[in-house]
Design a protein around this motif. Structure first.
Motif, PDB file in Angstrom:
ATOM      1  N   ASP A  56      -4.480 -10.349  11.784  1.00  0.00           N
ATOM      2  CA  ASP A  56      -3.334 -10.185  10.883  1.00  0.00           C
ATOM      3  C   ASP A  56      -2.019 -10.097  11.649  1.00  0.00           C
ATOM      4  N   LEU A 116      -1.716 -14.036  13.463  1.00  0.00           N
ATOM      5  CA  LEU A 116      -1.646 -15.206  12.590  1.00  0.00           C
ATOM      6  C   LEU A 116      -0.908 -14.884  11.294  1.00  0.00           C
ATOM      7  N   GLU A 117      -0.288 -15.915  10.746  1.00  0.00           N
ATOM      8  CA  GLU A 117       0.338 -15.825   9.436  1.00  0.00           C
ATOM      9  C   GLU A 117      -0.039 -17.081   8.673  1.00  0.00           C
ATOM     10  N   ASP A 118      -0.761 -16.909   7.565  1.00  0.00           N
ATOM     11  CA  ASP A 118      -1.264 -18.043   6.783  1.00  0.00           C
ATOM     12  C   ASP A 118      -2.079 -19.009   7.645  1.00  0.00           C
ATOM     13  N   GLY A 119      -2.847 -18.464   8.592  1.00  0.00           N
ATOM     14  CA  GLY A 119      -3.718 -19.278   9.427  1.00  0.00           C
ATOM     15  C   GLY A 119      -3.061 -19.898  10.637  1.00  0.00           C
ATOM     16  N   ASP A 120      -1.753 -19.732  10.775  1.00  0.00           N
ATOM     17  CA  ASP A 120      -1.026 -20.284  11.922  1.00  0.00           C
ATOM     18  C   ASP A 120      -0.520 -19.163  12.813  1.00  0.00           C
ATOM     19  N   ARG A 149       1.820 -16.795  14.609  1.00  0.00           N
ATOM     20  CA  ARG A 149       3.175 -16.317  14.296  1.00  0.00           C
ATOM     21  C   ARG A 149       4.136 -16.810  15.384  1.00  0.00           C
TER      22      ARG A 149
END
Length: 92
Positions: free
Chosen positions: A45, A48-52, A54
């Motif tokens: 968490d 990554l942000e939305d699977g990508d 950060r």
């Protein structure tokens, strides 16, 4: 086998400053990152942000930022590579 060095709150979330993963020469930095995050939802968490990845997270291979000077997460690993994950650095 490859080892990640984790810094600041990333190490706290992973539970250790050094984490070995199953990635080997020929695998990519992205493969090693997936292995690192697997089973570590708090770390995932944070990284990554939305699977990508950060944008403020820095990924280094042998001291070089792969996102700037190499092929990003597609950078291939070689034997003996050291990987490091840094959170954003703020100055004052």
């Amino acid at each position: 086998m490859t080892e990640w060095k984790l810094f600041a709150d990333l190490a706290e979330r992973a539970g250790d400053k050094h984490v070995a993963v199953e990635a080997d020469a020929g695998d990519t930095v992205g493969d090693a990152l997936e292995d690192l995050l697997d089973g570590r939802p708090e770390l995932e968490d944070r990284v990554l942000e939305d699977g990508d990845l950060r944008s403020q997270i820095n990924v280094l291979r042998n001291g070089t930022n792969v996102l700037v000077e190499e092929d990003g997460l597609e950078t291939e690993l070689e034997d003996g590579d050291e990987l490091a994950l840094f959170p954003p650095v703020s100055g004052g």
